[in-house]
Design a protein around this motif. Structure first.
Motif, PDB file in Angstrom:
ATOM      1  N   MET A 204     -18.180  48.614 114.698  1.00 35.25           N
ATOM      2  CA  MET A 204     -19.026  48.806 115.556  1.00 35.25           C
ATOM      3  C   MET A 204     -19.754  47.309 115.480  1.00 35.25           C
ATOM      4  SD  MET A 204     -20.247  50.918 119.173  1.00 35.25           S
ATOM      5  CE  MET A 204     -20.689  52.002 118.489  1.00 35.25           C
ATOM      6  N   SER A 205     -19.660  46.621 116.376  1.00 33.53           N
ATOM      7  CA  SER A 205     -20.132  45.288 116.577  1.00 33.53           C
ATOM      8  C   SER A 205     -21.183  45.058 117.681  1.00 33.53           C
ATOM      9  CB  SER A 205     -19.429  44.759 116.091  1.00 33.53           C
ATOM     10  OG  SER A 205     -18.502  44.129 115.113  1.00 33.53           O
ATOM     11  N   ARG A 206     -22.019  44.508 117.344  1.00 37.48           N
ATOM     12  CA  ARG A 206     -23.394  44.068 118.945  1.00 37.48           C
ATOM     13  C   ARG A 206     -23.268  42.373 119.118  1.00 37.48           C
ATOM     14  NH1 ARG A 206     -28.604  47.329 121.389  1.00 37.48           N
ATOM     15  NH2 ARG A 206     -26.848  48.916 121.422  1.00 37.48           N
ATOM     16  N   TYR A 207     -22.856  42.218 120.700  1.00 41.88           N
ATOM     17  CA  TYR A 207     -23.215  41.298 120.979  1.00 41.88           C
ATOM     18  C   TYR A 207     -24.013  40.960 122.269  1.00 41.88           C
ATOM     19  CZ  TYR A 207     -18.952  40.281 118.548  1.00 41.88           C
ATOM     20  OH  TYR A 207     -18.124  40.551 117.540  1.00 41.88           O
ATOM     21  N   PHE A 208     -24.567  39.366 121.884  1.00 37.96           N
ATOM     22  CA  PHE A 208     -25.629  39.349 123.249  1.00 37.96           C
ATOM     23  C   PHE A 208     -25.164  37.477 123.875  1.00 37.96           C
ATOM     24  CE2 PHE A 208     -28.144  41.932 120.192  1.00 37.96           C
ATOM     25  CZ  PHE A 208     -28.581  42.823 121.143  1.00 37.96           C
ATOM     26  N   THR A 209     -25.807  37.919 124.709  1.00 38.86           N
ATOM     27  CA  THR A 209     -25.829  37.085 126.033  1.00 38.86           C
ATOM     28  C   THR A 209     -27.011  36.205 125.929  1.00 38.86           C
ATOM     29  OG1 THR A 209     -25.968  37.736 127.883  1.00 38.86           O
ATOM     30  CG2 THR A 209     -23.791  38.161 126.940  1.00 38.86           C
ATOM     31  N   GLN A 210     -27.073  35.153 126.176  1.00 40.51           N
ATOM     32  CA  GLN A 210     -28.492  34.367 126.203  1.00 40.51           C
ATOM     33  C   GLN A 210     -28.704  34.516 128.182  1.00 40.51           C
ATOM     34  OE1 GLN A 210     -28.464  29.992 126.562  1.00 40.51           O
ATOM     35  NE2 GLN A 210     -27.391  29.801 124.168  1.00 40.51           N
ATOM     36  N   ASP A 211     -28.216  35.578 129.294  1.00 36.27           N
ATOM     37  CA  ASP A 211     -29.230  36.332 130.287  1.00 36.27           C
ATOM     38  C   ASP A 211     -28.987  37.882 129.726  1.00 36.27           C
ATOM     39  OD1 ASP A 211     -28.504  34.206 131.797  1.00 36.27           O
ATOM     40  OD2 ASP A 211     -26.124  34.254 132.084  1.00 36.27           O
TER      41      ASP A 211
ATOM     42  N   GLU B 246     -13.626  36.161 123.927  1.00 37.59           N
ATOM     43  CA  GLU B 246     -14.379  36.425 125.443  1.00 37.59           C
ATOM     44  C   GLU B 246     -15.777  36.011 123.583  1.00 37.59           C
ATOM     45  OE1 GLU B 246     -14.481  37.845 127.979  1.00 37.59           O
ATOM     46  OE2 GLU B 246     -13.206  36.224 129.205  1.00 37.59           O
ATOM     47  N   LEU B 247     -15.773  36.822 122.304  1.00 38.74           N
ATOM     48  CA  LEU B 247     -17.011  37.615 121.837  1.00 38.74           C
ATOM     49  C   LEU B 247     -17.260  36.330 121.018  1.00 38.74           C
ATOM     50  CD1 LEU B 247     -15.444  41.198 120.799  1.00 38.74           C
ATOM     51  CD2 LEU B 247     -17.149  40.614 123.071  1.00 38.74           C
ATOM     52  N   ASP B 248     -16.398  35.631 120.625  1.00 39.19           N
ATOM     53  CA  ASP B 248     -16.708  34.163 120.179  1.00 39.19           C
ATOM     54  C   ASP B 248     -17.490  33.606 120.771  1.00 39.19           C
ATOM     55  OD1 ASP B 248     -14.691  35.421 118.397  1.00 39.19           O
ATOM     56  OD2 ASP B 248     -13.429  33.447 119.030  1.00 39.19           O
ATOM     57  N   SER B 249     -17.755  32.980 122.265  1.00 39.20           N
ATOM     58  CA  SER B 249     -19.174  32.286 122.372  1.00 39.20           C
ATOM     59  C   SER B 249     -20.370  33.588 122.524  1.00 39.20           C
ATOM     60  CB  SER B 249     -18.096  32.460 123.635  1.00 39.20           C
ATOM     61  OG  SER B 249     -18.294  33.507 124.451  1.00 39.20           O
ATOM     62  N   LEU B 250     -20.333  34.553 122.476  1.00 39.97           N
ATOM     63  CA  LEU B 250     -21.953  34.987 122.532  1.00 39.97           C
ATOM     64  C   LEU B 250     -22.803  35.273 120.822  1.00 39.97           C
ATOM     65  CD1 LEU B 250     -20.337  38.152 124.507  1.00 39.97           C
ATOM     66  CD2 LEU B 250     -20.873  36.473 125.253  1.00 39.97           C
ATOM     67  N   MET B 251     -23.543  36.066 120.871  1.00 37.33           N
ATOM     68  CA  MET B 251     -24.474  35.472 119.644  1.00 37.33           C
ATOM     69  C   MET B 251     -24.603  36.735 119.234  1.00 37.33           C
ATOM     70  SD  MET B 251     -28.026  33.821 121.043  1.00 37.33           S
ATOM     71  CE  MET B 251     -28.250  34.450 123.396  1.00 37.33           C
ATOM     72  N   ASP B 252     -24.676  37.053 117.850  1.00 41.95           N
ATOM     73  CA  ASP B 252     -25.179  38.179 117.578  1.00 41.95           C
ATOM     74  C   ASP B 252     -26.709  38.303 116.974  1.00 41.95           C
ATOM     75  OD1 ASP B 252     -26.295  36.711 114.958  1.00 41.95           O
ATOM     76  OD2 ASP B 252     -24.513  36.770 113.615  1.00 41.95           O
ATOM     77  N   GLU B 253     -27.062  39.538 116.885  1.00 43.96           N
ATOM     78  CA  GLU B 253     -27.948  40.193 116.608  1.00 43.96           C
ATOM     79  C   GLU B 253     -29.729  39.051 116.145  1.00 43.96           C
ATOM     80  OE1 GLU B 253     -29.665  44.486 117.692  1.00 43.96           O
ATOM     81  OE2 GLU B 253     -27.487  44.283 116.295  1.00 43.96           O
ATOM     82  N   ALA B 254     -29.308  38.295 114.849  1.00 41.25           N
ATOM     83  CA  ALA B 254     -29.683  37.872 114.123  1.00 41.25           C
ATOM     84  C   ALA B 254     -30.081  36.236 115.193  1.00 41.25           C
ATOM     85  CB  ALA B 254     -28.899  37.453 113.092  1.00 41.25           C
ATOM     86  N   ALA B 255     -28.928  35.685 115.810  1.00 40.37           N
ATOM     87  CA  ALA B 255     -28.989  34.943 116.724  1.00 40.37           C
ATOM     88  C   ALA B 255     -30.030  34.845 118.286  1.00 40.37           C
ATOM     89  CB  ALA B 255     -27.517  34.852 116.468  1.00 40.37           C
ATOM     90  N   TYR B 256     -29.423  36.115 118.777  1.00 39.41           N
ATOM     91  CA  TYR B 256     -30.248  36.310 119.451  1.00 39.41           C
ATOM     92  C   TYR B 256     -31.626  37.039 119.394  1.00 39.41           C
ATOM     93  CZ  TYR B 256     -32.045  39.023 123.929  1.00 39.41           C
ATOM     94  OH  TYR B 256     -32.691  39.223 125.187  1.00 39.41           O
ATOM     95  N   ALA B 257     -32.064  36.973 118.205  1.00 37.17           N
ATOM     96  CA  ALA B 257     -33.442  36.892 118.149  1.00 37.17           C
ATOM     97  C   ALA B 257     -34.127  36.304 117.555  1.00 37.17           C
ATOM     98  CB  ALA B 257     -33.879  38.262 117.034  1.00 37.17           C
ATOM     99  N   ALA B 258     -33.261  34.908 117.795  1.00 35.80           N
ATOM    100  CA  ALA B 258     -34.138  33.670 117.332  1.00 35.80           C
ATOM    101  C   ALA B 258     -33.694  33.005 118.105  1.00 35.80           C
ATOM    102  CB  ALA B 258     -32.976  32.869 116.320  1.00 35.80           C
ATOM    103  N   PHE B 259     -33.094  33.244 119.250  1.00 36.81           N
ATOM    104  CA  PHE B 259     -33.433  32.643 121.048  1.00 36.81           C
ATOM    105  C   PHE B 259     -34.165  33.249 121.250  1.00 36.81           C
ATOM    106  CE2 PHE B 259     -31.771  33.497 125.430  1.00 36.81           C
ATOM    107  CZ  PHE B 259     -31.488  32.343 125.529  1.00 36.81           C
ATOM    108  N   VAL B 260     -34.336  34.367 121.649  1.00 39.75           N
ATOM    109  CA  VAL B 260     -35.441  35.208 122.056  1.00 39.75           C
ATOM    110  C   VAL B 260     -37.194  34.439 121.953  1.00 39.75           C
ATOM    111  CG1 VAL B 260     -37.131  37.050 122.417  1.00 39.75           C
ATOM    112  CG2 VAL B 260     -34.102  37.148 122.523  1.00 39.75           C
ATOM    113  N   GLU B 261     -36.612  34.764 120.224  1.00 36.85           N
ATOM    114  CA  GLU B 261     -38.406  33.307 119.751  1.00 36.85           C
ATOM    115  C   GLU B 261     -38.915  32.556 120.290  1.00 36.85           C
ATOM    116  OE1 GLU B 261     -41.164  34.614 117.058  1.00 36.85           O
ATOM    117  OE2 GLU B 261     -40.208  35.837 117.687  1.00 36.85           O
ATOM    118  N   GLY B 262     -37.517  31.819 120.367  1.00 34.18           N
ATOM    119  CA  GLY B 262     -38.389  30.075 121.227  1.00 34.18           C
ATOM    120  C   GLY B 262     -37.547  30.425 122.613  1.00 34.18           C
ATOM    121  N   LEU B 263     -38.149  31.215 123.281  1.00 33.08           N
ATOM    122  CA  LEU B 263     -38.272  31.330 125.248  1.00 33.08           C
ATOM    123  C   LEU B 263     -39.424  31.233 125.102  1.00 33.08           C
ATOM    124  CD1 LEU B 263     -35.966  34.529 126.358  1.00 33.08           C
ATOM    125  CD2 LEU B 263     -35.709  31.609 126.171  1.00 33.08           C
TER     126      LEU B 263
END
Lengths: 123, 415
Positions: A1-8, A106-123
């Motif tokens: 099981m893998s989890r992916y995140f969007t910028q939305d 399409e999953l290739d364009s989404l973020m993994d957990e670590a990338a999403y955490a960094a993305f939120v940190e930058g908001l």
């Protein structure tokens, strides 16, 4: 099981060709108290980025976009009775819908957990 | 997920075109709100707290105990000079001259055609004591040295909406005679403490405040700081609104928060509380296209003024009062769980638009969605079922008498 995140701020768990979609812990904290969720009907065909569900807080309505393309296999009936699950358990019991992925690439364009955490940190 | 605040505040931001000062200004309690953990948003040209722990919890706390709301963005004005009461009556339809000292009245600033430019609270100040305010004049030419406030002819303290205050002041300068001085109390903060335990709590640090009754006001002190306190508010609950010098706002807010009954509240809870109380919000439920009769605010037309028919738009307004307006503001209880919100359309059985929602949301105390709408008079009776179109879906709602939640004001004689 893998989890992916969007910028939305949607997440999708992928198991084979089945995806489970919800909104992130960060998203629920931004929404505040959720009072209503409208999930898509079984059989609905969604393209990546389509408005798939509606989540309403006391003050505002927001659209939830499908992170990937596919066909809906189930909406989370538990949210009809208790929409506050989105607040209390956004990334587990508060899932919105499941779908059969039509284009797993399409999953290739989404973020993994670590990338999403960094993305939120930058908001 | 789409940004919830963009859709929510678009209508408020639309009004921002009229601001004199476009930059975002900090309010006296700005840093205090942030230190208390508030989430801040832009509103009426200021950064303001939208919520603390969450709208549902804050709303419930105000209904059960007492909430502290910072409403310093609102405009605080003092009118004084020869014939000031009569002058105010040329733009307001209420009996201003008949107000006793320390008595207040809800009123409406009317355009010349009877449309509503703002809603406000007007209080006659006390003649025998200095103003508890450090006032600043609007402009040198508007200041009349022969009539420094206060004067024997009385002076009036008026609170107007934050988003409209500059337009209001321009309109008032244009329409009031030169004998009237308008002081803008720019250095005054305004704090509201609302809820069933508000007055008993505040009275522990401001003795005597529990002597006020609903819609009366007076001067008090807290640690030598002059306070002007009104027993009024905008939540449907008992409570007070406290005007004080901005430089003391943080210390006083700290003192209020030290009282166990009081927690800080954001604008979100203020909005859900006023909606349940059936109170219209300017810029949403009221605007220049709406008259007092359409808005179902006939109580703001005092008997003496109706008989004299001497307020702006009197002929139009009194005709509507007699024959009924074409459309009228009503309360709605929406079936199901999904809120119907401002901008949703009221439709007839052919799908044609016949009305519009001006406020709407989830009512935390009622546990269901409620709204305010303008509908044709034939559909305005309580119990009437109507249909609402919103984002491709049709919802059913029932016209309901307002307030949705009974008011709990402490009136004279009720003590």
């Amino acid at each position: 099981m893998s989890r992916y995140f969007t910028q939305d701020h949607e997440w999708v768990d992928v198991d084979g060709d089945v995806g489970t979609v919800g909104i992130s812990e960060y998203a629920q904290s931004q929404l505040g108290d959720v009072v209503f969720v409208d999930v898509p009907e079984t059989g609905k065909t969604l393209s990546k980025g389509d408005e798939a569900a509606v989540v309403e807080s006391v003050k505002a309505a927001s659209d939830v976009y499908s992170p990937v393309s596919g066909t809906v296999t189930e909406g989370n009936a538990a949210l009809t009775d208790d929409s506050s699950l989105v607040n209390s358990d956004a990334e587990t019991a508060g899932w919105f819908f499941k779908l059969t992925l039509s284009d797993p690439s399409e999953l290739d364009s989404l973020m993994d957990e670590a990338a999403y955490a960094a993305f939120v940190e930058g908001l | 997920m789409s940004d919830p605040e963009l859709r929510d505040y678009a209508s408020i931001i639309d009004q921002a075109d009229d601001y004199v000062e476009p930059e975002i200004l900090p309010l006296p309690l700005d840093a205090w709100h942030r230190a208390q953990g508030a989430r801040m948003v832009e509103f009426a040209g200021y950064e303001m707290p939208i919520q603390y722990e969450g709208i549902m919890a804050e709303h419930a706390w105000t209904r059960d105990s007492a909430g502290l709301f910072d409403v310093s963005h609102m405009g605080q004005l003092v009118f004084s000079g020869e014939g000031v009461a009569h002058a105010l009556e040329t733009v307001l339809p209420g009996d201003i001259a008949g107000l006793g000292e320390g008595k207040m009245r809800y009123s409406l600033l009317l355009a010349q055609d009877g449309g509503i430019l703002d809603d406000l609270m007007a209080t006659r100040l006390l003649d025998d004591q200095p103003l508890p305010f450090s006032a600043q004049d609007v402009e040198p030419e508007a200041y009349d040295p022969l009539h420094p406030s206060p004067t024997a002819s009385g002076s009036f303290y008026v609170v107007v909406n934050g988003a409209t205050k500059y337009d209001d002041i321009s309109y008032l300068i244009e329409h009031l005679p030169d004998d009237v001085t308008i002081n803008i109390l720019e250095d005054q903060a305004l704090l509201a403490v609302q809820g069933p335990k508000a007055v008993e709590a505040v009275a522990r640090i401001v003795p005597g405040v529990d002597g006020l009754v609903f819609m009366t006001a007076g001067a008090f002190y807290w640690n030598d700081v002059p306070l002007w306190i009104s027993r009024s508010g905008y939540t449907g609950e008992d409570g007070v609104e406290i005007s004080l010098p901005a430089e003391h706002a943080v210390a006083f807010a700290d003192a209020l928060l030290a009282l166990p009954e009081i927690k800080p509240m954001g604008l979100g809870a203020r909005d859900s509380l006023r909606l349940e109380a059936g109170l219209p919000l300017y810029g949403h439920d009221l605007d220049p296209e709406i008259t007092p009769v359409m808005a179902d605010l006939g109580f703001a037309l005092s008997k003496r003024r109706r008989e004299a028919a001497d307020f702006p738009g009197a002929e139009r307004i009194l005709t509507q009062r007699e024959h009924g307006p074409a459309t009228k503001r009503v309360g709605l209880i929406v079936e199901g769980r999904q809120p119907a919100r401002e901008g949703a359309e009221v439709i007839d059985d052919t799908g044609a638009t016949i009305g519009r929602l001006t406020s709407g949301g989830f009512a935390p105390t009622l546990g269901k969605p409620i709204a305010m709408a303008y509908v044709p008079l034939a559909l305005a009776a309580p119990g009437t079922r109507i249909e609402i179109a919103q984002r491709g879906k049709v919802h059913t709602a029932t016209v309901t008498a307002m307030p949705f939640i009974p008011h709990r004001y402490v009136r004279a004689g009720a003590k």
